[in-house]
Design a protein around this motif. Structure first.
Motif, mmCIF file in Angstrom:
data_model
loop_
_atom_site.group_PDB
_atom_site.id
_atom_site.type_symbol
_atom_site.label_atom_id
_atom_site.label_comp_id
_atom_site.label_asym_id
_atom_site.label_seq_id
_atom_site.Cartn_x
_atom_site.Cartn_y
_atom_site.Cartn_z
ATOM 1 N N GLN A 43 0.805 -1.231 0.000
ATOM 2 C CA GLN A 43 0.000 0.000 0.000
ATOM 3 C C GLN A 43 0.835 1.277 0.000
ATOM 4 O OE1 GLN A 43 -1.404 -2.496 2.601
ATOM 5 N NE2 GLN A 43 -2.385 -3.194 0.730
ATOM 6 N N HIS A 44 2.152 1.144 0.218
ATOM 7 C CA HIS A 44 2.972 2.348 0.384
ATOM 8 C C HIS A 44 3.347 2.968 -0.962
ATOM 9 C CE1 HIS A 44 5.559 5.085 2.540
ATOM 10 N NE2 HIS A 44 6.549 4.813 1.705
ATOM 11 N N GLU A 45 3.353 4.299 -0.983
ATOM 12 C CA GLU A 45 3.758 5.020 -2.189
ATOM 13 C C GLU A 45 5.250 5.359 -2.087
ATOM 14 O OE1 GLU A 45 2.035 5.770 -4.905
ATOM 15 O OE2 GLU A 45 0.236 4.758 -4.151
ATOM 16 N N PHE A 46 6.075 4.476 -2.594
ATOM 17 C CA PHE A 46 7.516 4.737 -2.610
ATOM 18 C C PHE A 46 7.846 5.765 -3.696
ATOM 19 C CE2 PHE A 46 7.312 0.535 -0.694
ATOM 20 C CZ PHE A 46 8.315 0.565 0.277
ATOM 21 N N GLN A 69 16.337 5.233 -10.560
ATOM 22 C CA GLN A 69 16.490 3.825 -10.961
ATOM 23 C C GLN A 69 17.907 3.636 -11.502
ATOM 24 O OE1 GLN A 69 14.500 1.496 -10.296
ATOM 25 N NE2 GLN A 69 12.435 2.340 -10.109
ATOM 26 N N PRO A 70 18.499 2.455 -11.450
ATOM 27 C CA PRO A 70 17.912 1.194 -10.986
ATOM 28 C C PRO A 70 17.865 1.092 -9.446
ATOM 29 C CG PRO A 70 20.161 0.832 -11.695
ATOM 30 C CD PRO A 70 19.842 2.262 -12.016
ATOM 31 N N THR A 71 16.998 0.204 -8.983
ATOM 32 C CA THR A 71 16.779 0.008 -7.547
ATOM 33 C C THR A 71 17.325 -1.333 -7.094
ATOM 34 O OG1 THR A 71 14.747 1.342 -7.584
ATOM 35 C CG2 THR A 71 14.972 -0.231 -5.778
ATOM 36 N N VAL A 81 2.980 -17.975 1.431
ATOM 37 C CA VAL A 81 3.068 -18.120 -0.033
ATOM 38 C C VAL A 81 2.576 -16.850 -0.719
ATOM 39 C CG1 VAL A 81 2.036 -19.304 -2.007
ATOM 40 C CG2 VAL A 81 2.985 -20.630 -0.114
ATOM 41 N N SER A 82 1.429 -16.362 -0.279
ATOM 42 C CA SER A 82 0.851 -15.157 -0.876
ATOM 43 C C SER A 82 1.792 -13.965 -0.744
ATOM 44 C CB SER A 82 -0.493 -14.848 -0.200
ATOM 45 O OG SER A 82 -0.929 -13.549 -0.496
ATOM 46 N N LEU A 83 2.406 -13.830 0.446
ATOM 47 C CA LEU A 83 3.303 -12.699 0.688
ATOM 48 C C LEU A 83 4.479 -12.712 -0.287
ATOM 49 C CD1 LEU A 83 4.127 -10.307 2.551
ATOM 50 C CD2 LEU A 83 5.405 -11.968 3.897
ATOM 51 N N TYR A 84 5.098 -13.872 -0.485
ATOM 52 C CA TYR A 84 6.259 -13.967 -1.378
ATOM 53 C C TYR A 84 5.855 -13.687 -2.828
ATOM 54 C CZ TYR A 84 9.653 -15.656 2.072
ATOM 55 O OH TYR A 84 10.525 -15.755 3.131
ATOM 56 N N ARG A 85 4.690 -14.190 -3.220
ATOM 57 C CA ARG A 85 4.234 -13.921 -4.598
ATOM 58 C C ARG A 85 3.987 -12.421 -4.792
ATOM 59 N NH1 ARG A 85 -0.040 -18.954 -5.453
ATOM 60 N NH2 ARG A 85 1.537 -20.562 -5.725
ATOM 61 N N GLN A 86 3.340 -11.798 -3.800
ATOM 62 C CA GLN A 86 3.084 -10.358 -3.899
ATOM 63 C C GLN A 86 4.391 -9.569 -3.926
ATOM 64 O OE1 GLN A 86 0.099 -8.824 -1.100
ATOM 65 N NE2 GLN A 86 -0.725 -10.890 -0.961
ATOM 66 N N LEU A 87 5.355 -10.025 -3.149
ATOM 67 C CA LEU A 87 6.653 -9.353 -3.110
ATOM 68 C C LEU A 87 7.310 -9.377 -4.490
ATOM 69 C CD1 LEU A 87 8.807 -8.033 -1.279
ATOM 70 C CD2 LEU A 87 9.678 -10.337 -0.816
ATOM 71 N N GLY A 88 7.280 -10.541 -5.139
ATOM 72 C CA GLY A 88 7.855 -10.645 -6.473
ATOM 73 C C GLY A 88 7.115 -9.793 -7.490
ATOM 74 N N ASP A 89 5.778 -9.840 -7.441
ATOM 75 C CA ASP A 89 4.976 -9.029 -8.363
ATOM 76 C C ASP A 89 5.253 -7.538 -8.172
ATOM 77 O OD1 ASP A 89 3.801 -11.324 -9.346
ATOM 78 O OD2 ASP A 89 2.040 -11.193 -8.051
ATOM 79 N N TRP A 90 5.350 -7.131 -6.909
ATOM 80 C CA TRP A 90 5.606 -5.725 -6.571
ATOM 81 C C TRP A 90 6.977 -5.288 -7.104
ATOM 82 C CZ3 TRP A 90 9.542 -4.144 -3.251
ATOM 83 C CH2 TRP A 90 9.491 -2.818 -2.802
ATOM 84 N N GLU A 146 6.836 -4.833 -10.847
ATOM 85 C CA GLU A 146 6.068 -3.639 -11.232
ATOM 86 C C GLU A 146 6.875 -2.357 -11.036
ATOM 87 O OE1 GLU A 146 1.853 -1.378 -10.109
ATOM 88 O OE2 GLU A 146 2.358 -3.294 -9.167
ATOM 89 N N HIS A 147 7.688 -2.301 -9.958
ATOM 90 C CA HIS A 147 8.306 -1.025 -9.588
ATOM 91 C C HIS A 147 9.813 -0.952 -9.806
ATOM 92 C CE1 HIS A 147 4.592 0.447 -7.815
ATOM 93 N NE2 HIS A 147 4.484 -0.684 -7.128
ATOM 94 N N ALA A 148 10.510 -2.073 -9.826
ATOM 95 C CA ALA A 148 11.981 -2.029 -9.827
ATOM 96 C C ALA A 148 12.567 -2.755 -11.022
ATOM 97 C CB ALA A 148 12.508 -2.614 -8.521
ATOM 98 N N LEU A 149 11.891 -2.707 -12.162
ATOM 99 C CA LEU A 149 12.382 -3.366 -13.367
ATOM 100 C C LEU A 149 13.758 -2.816 -13.729
ATOM 101 C CD1 LEU A 149 11.270 -5.549 -15.235
ATOM 102 C CD2 LEU A 149 10.481 -3.743 -16.765
#
Length: 723
Positions: free
Chosen positions: A310-313, A318-320, A339-348, A351-354
Motif C-alpha cells: 500500500q505504500h507510495e515509494f 532507478q535502478p533500484t 506463499v501469498s506474501l512472497y508472490r506479492q513481493l515478487g509481483d511488486w 512492477e516497480h523495480a524493473l
C-alpha cells in the motif's frame, strides 16, 4: 574507499602479525574482497574465516573498516590438549609479559570441549590459573578476572585434541556497531546485512540509485547501506576494543587512523543515492527510527509504518536494489500462510523495480520459488544459527518467469474466496461491534470446494483445513488451500504473518489433544468480560471453542451464588464465566495434564482464588462414581470418543451418554440444572433421558450468528430433575 595516509612508521607497524578474521558462514569471499579493497592482500580463505598476515597498521585498518568480520583474533599458540595439565603447561609456556602487565584484567572465553576438558568453564579456569601463576612467579602479582570490558580478552578454542589460544583484538563482536539498542528486535546482525549488501553489489560506487527494503524490521539493511555510501567506518562508534589493553598497542597510530577515517566521510548532501523502507509492525518501525537516529542518519534514511503493497515509494531514481529479509515460516502451516506474501513481493518488485535487483534472504526454498523471477544465484548463509539462502534476483525481462505479469494479483479462485470473506465479514460486522466480540468464525466451508474453517482471534486468522475426500486430487486440494491463504490478508486486513494454517484431519481418542509444535504461541483474548489464554499454533485446538460462546454466556447469567461443576472442562473457560457471573465456587475436572494446567492459568488470569475455584485431574466417569458433593449448576461437554490410557475404559458418547448423564444428575441439586452438550453430528439423545428428567433442547439458542450456517457444530440441552 581510500585508506592510504602519511603516517609515521614504527617497528610494530612493520612486524608481521598473523590474524584470523571470523565471519558469518557463506561470506568468506566477501570478507576477503573487502580486505583486499582496504589494501590487505596477504589472505587465505577458511571456513567462516579469512587468515590475514599484516602489520599493526593493517590490523587496525581491519578493525576500523571491516563491515563483514565478526572478530579479529591473533593466535598465540597451537598445542595438543590430552589432559588438563597439558592445557595448563602450554598456556604457562607463553611469554605473557610480551602482551600484558601483571596488574591487567583479563577474561577467558573457552569454546569447545574434549575428553580431557569436559566443560568450557573448566577450560577457562585452567587457562586463567596458568596465566595468573606465570605472573605470580615472575612478579609476585597476578591479573584479576573482569568479564565486562577487560584489558585483555583471551580465547581458547578446543577441537578434539587440538587447542588454539588467541588474543581477541576486537574484544566483542564487530557486528555491534553502537547504533542499535541492546534488546531491540534484531534478527539480522549488522555484519551479515553488510555482507549481503556487498554480495548484491552495493557499495560506495554502486550502480544502483536507491535501496528499498519493503519489510525493513529494525532497518539494518538500510543503515548499513547508508554507512557504506557515506564511507563511514563501522568501527568509529565503538568505545571498547580488545587491543587497547594489549602491551603492544600503539595509541598514537590508532588515533591517527581514526582521525583519517573521520575525514574520509562524505556529507549527506553529497549523496546521489536514496534509502527507503517500510514495515507494517509498529514496534519494528519504532526500533528502526531509533536505530537510524543513533546512527546519525535521520536525514538520510526514511522509514514508514505501512505494508509495502500500500505504500507510495519514490521510484524516480532507478535502478533500484531491493533488499529484503521476509518472515520464513516456522512450520508447514506458517510457510503456507506466507506463499501469498512472497508472490506479492515478487509481483511488486517487477512492477516497480524493473532493471534493478532483489536480494532475498530466507530459510525456505519453497517460499523462494514463489517469487516470479528466476534467481541468478543463491548462496548458503547462517542467520542466527538458522540455515538460510540468499537469493539474487535480477529483475529483468529475461529472468521474469513466463506468464508472471499476466498473473499479477489474485487468481480467480482466490478472488472468489476473497469476495466471500468480505461478504461474511460485512454481514457479521454490526454484531461483532455491538457484542464486542474479539474471536469469531468468519468462514466455514461456505463454498464446499474450499473446505476450511477460518476463525478470527483479535488480529490473527486461524485456518483449519478439513480432510478432503479421497476422490479429491491432493494437488488440487493444496492449490485451493493456497488460494484461501492468499485471499485472507486482503479480505480481512490481517498481516500475512498473522495467518496460521492447520490441516485438521479426523481425530480420535487422544489425537484430539495432540501437540503439533514445540513452541509457545500464546495470546490473551477477551470474551464477555473474561480473559482467556489461547494458543493458535501448538495444538490442533486453540484452547477456546468458539461455537460455545453463547453457552458460556448462559453459564455466566445462571451462575450467581451457585456451586458450579465443569466436567470435561478442557481449559475451564466455562468455569471462568461462572466465576465472572458470581459463582460461589467452581470445580473443573479433566484428565489431561496439559489442559488442567491451562485451566488453572485461565482461572488465575481472571484472579479467581484456587480455594474457591478448584481444578482436578481425573477421569470424569470415575470421578462421578466416587463423588459425593452436590452442585447447583453442571456443565458437561464430553468428546465424541476417547480412549486415553488415563481412562479405565473407552468413552463412546452415543453409547455411554445415558450412564454419564445419570451420574451427573446424581450430583445435581433438586432445583439445579445440567447443561449437556456434544459435537457428534449424528448424536441422538436416548428416550430414557426424557422419561427420567425434564429436557429442554437449546441447540438453536446456543448458536451465535457466526455459526448459524453450521447448526450441527454441536447439540445442547438443559436437564432438570422432575418435580
Amino acid at each position: 574507499m581510500t585508506h592510504n595516509s602519511e603516517l609515521t612508521s614504527s617497528d610494530s607497524q612493520t612486524q608481521n602479525i598473523a590474524l584470523e578474521l571470523t565471519c558469518p558462514i557463506g561470506l568468506e569471499n566477501i570478507l576477503e574482497k573487502e580486505l583486499h579493497d582496504i589494501g590487505l592482500t596477504e589472505t587465505r580463505l577458511g571456513e567462516a574465516q579469512v587468515k590475514l598476515t599484516t602489520d599493526l597498521r593493517g590490523m587496525y585498518l581491519a578493525c576500523l573498516w571491516s563491515r563483514v568480520a565478526t572478530r579479529i583474533m591473533m593466535p598465540l599458540a597451537t598445542f595438543k590438549v590430552g589432559s588438563a595439565d597439558e592445557l595448563y603447561q602450554a598456556v604457562a609456556a607463553i611469554d605473557w609479559s610480551d602482551h600484558m602487565h601483571a596488574d591487567n584484567t583479563i577474561a577467558i572465553d573457552c569454546h569447545g570441549t574434549n575428553h580431557a576438558i569436559r566443560n568450557t568453564q573448566f577450560g577457562a579456569v585452567r587457562t586463567k590459573d596458568a596465566i595468573a601463576d606465570y605472573f605470580s612467579k615472575k612478579t609476585g602479582r597476578r591479573p584479576s578476572v573482569e568479564k565486562q570490558n577487560p584489558d585483555l580478552r583471551i580465547a581458547l578454542k578446543i577441537k578434539r585434541d587440538q587447542a588454539v589460544l588467541s588474543l581477541d583484538m576486537t574484544g566483542e563482536s564487530l557486528h555491534r556497531r553502537g547504533y542499535r539498542q541492546q534488546g531491540a528486535m534484531a534478527p539480522l546482525k549488522e555484519n551479515l546485512a553488510a555482507g549481503l549488501l556487498m554480495r548484491a553489489g552495493w557499495g560506495k560506487d554502486t550502480r544502483f540509485q536507491q535501496l528499498v527494503d519493503p519489510m525493513c524490521g529494525s532497518a539494518t539493511f538500510l543503515v548499513e547501506a547508508a554507512l557504506m555510501s557515506l564511507n563511514i567506518a563501522p568501527g568509529l562508534r565503538r568505545q571498547y576494543w580488545g587491543f587497547k589493553g594489549w602491551k603492544q598497542h600503539d595509541h598514537r597510530l590508532w588515533q591517527q587512523l581514526n582521525d583519517f577515517a573521520k575525514n574520509e566521510r562524505l556529507q549527506p548532501q553529497d549523496l546521489t543515492v536514496s534509502f527507503q523502507g517500510t514495515d507494517r509492525e509498529q514496534k519494528a518501525i519504532a526500533a528502526a527510527r531509533e536505530n537510524i537516529k543513533r546512527a546519525g542518519l535521520s536525514n538520510v534514511v526514511t522509514v514508514s509504518l505501512s505494508a509495502f503493497q500500500q505504500h507510495e515509494f519514490e521510484w524516480q531514481q532507478q535502478p533500484t536494489l531491493v533488499m529484503v529479509n521476509p518472515p520464513y515460516g516456522e512450520r508447514l502451516g506458517d510457510e503456507m500462510a506466507l506463499v501469498s506474501l512472497y508472490r506479492q513481493l515478487g509481483d511488486w518488485a517487477i512492477e516497480h523495480a524493473l532493471e534493478g535487483e532483489m536480494m532475498l534472504l530466507t530459510s525456505s526454498e519453497n517460499l523462494a520459488r514463489q517469487i516470479p523471477i528466476r534467481p541468478e544465484k543463491s548462496s548458503r548463509v547462517l542467520n542466527g544459527g538458522l540455515e538460510c539462502r540468499a537469493y539474487r534476483f535480477p529483475i529483468s525481462d529475461s529472468h521474469i518467469k513466463a506468464g508472471s505479469r499476466e498473473q499479477v494479483g489474485l487468481s480467480a479462485g482466490a478472488q472468489m474466496v476473497l469476495n466471500r470473506l468480505q461478504k461474511n465479514q460485512k454481514k457479521l460486522r454490526k454484531w461483532v461491534e455491538r457484542e464486542n466480540i474479539a474471536c469469531y468464525r468468519v468462514y466455514d466451508a461456505d463454498m464446499p470446494e474450499y473446505a476450511v474453517a477460518i476463525d478470527i482471534y483479535n488480529d490473527w486468522a486461524h485456518v483449519q483445513e478439513y480432510q478432503a475426500p479421497k476422490s479429491v486430487d491432493e494437488t488440487k486440494a493444496q492449490q485451493r488451500l493456497f488460494e484461501v491463504v492468499a485471499a485472507i490478508p486482503t479480505a480481512l486486513n490481517i498481516p500475512e504473518t498473522n495467518v496460521v494454517v492447520k490441516q485438521r484431519l479426523r481425530q480420535s481418542g487422544k489425537q484430539q489433544y495432540e501437540k503439533v509444535d514445540q513452541q509457545q504461541h500464546e495470546m490473551v483474548v477477551e470474551e464477555h468480560g473474561c480473559d482467556f489464554i489461547v494458543n493458535l499454533k501448538d495444538y490442533l485446538d486453540t484452547g477456546l471453542f468458539l461455537d460455545h460462546r453463547p453457552v458460556r454466556k448462559l453459564i455466566q447469567e445462571k451462575a450467581n451464588g451457585v456451586r458450579f461443576l465443569n466436567l470435561f472442562c478442557y481449559t475451564a473457560s466455562g468455569s471462568v464465566h461462572a466465576g465472572q457471573g458470581g459463582a460461589k465456587s467452581s470445580l473443573s475436572v479433566d484428565m489431561s495434564n496439559t489442559y488442567t494446567e491451562w485451566a488453572r492459568r485461565n482461572l488465575e488470569l481472571n484472579e479467581f482464588s484456587e480455594r474457591d475455584h478448584q481444578v482436578v485431574r481425573a477421569d470424569c466417569f470415575e470421578w462421578l462414581r466416587q463423588a459425593d458433593g452436590e452442585f447447583d449448576l453442571i456443565f458437561m461437554d464430553p468428546p465424541t470418543f476417547s480412549n486415553s490410557k488415563k481412562m479405565a475404559g473407552v468413552l463412546d458418547i452415543q453409547r455411554d451418554h445415558v450412564d454419564l448423564i445419570d451420574l451427573a444428575m446424581a450430583r445435581l441439586h433438586a432445583k439445579g440444572e445440567l447443561i449437556f452438550s456434544n459435537n457428534y453430528r449424528r448424536f441422538e439423545l436416548d428416550a430414557e433421558i426424557s422419561e427420567r428428567y425434564e429436557v429442554e433442547n437449546i441447540t438453536r439458542q446456543s448458536l451465535d450468528p457466526d455459526f448459524e450456517r453450521n447448526q450441527k457444530i454441536h447439540q445442547c440441552w438443559i436437564l432438570r430433575h422432575k418435580a
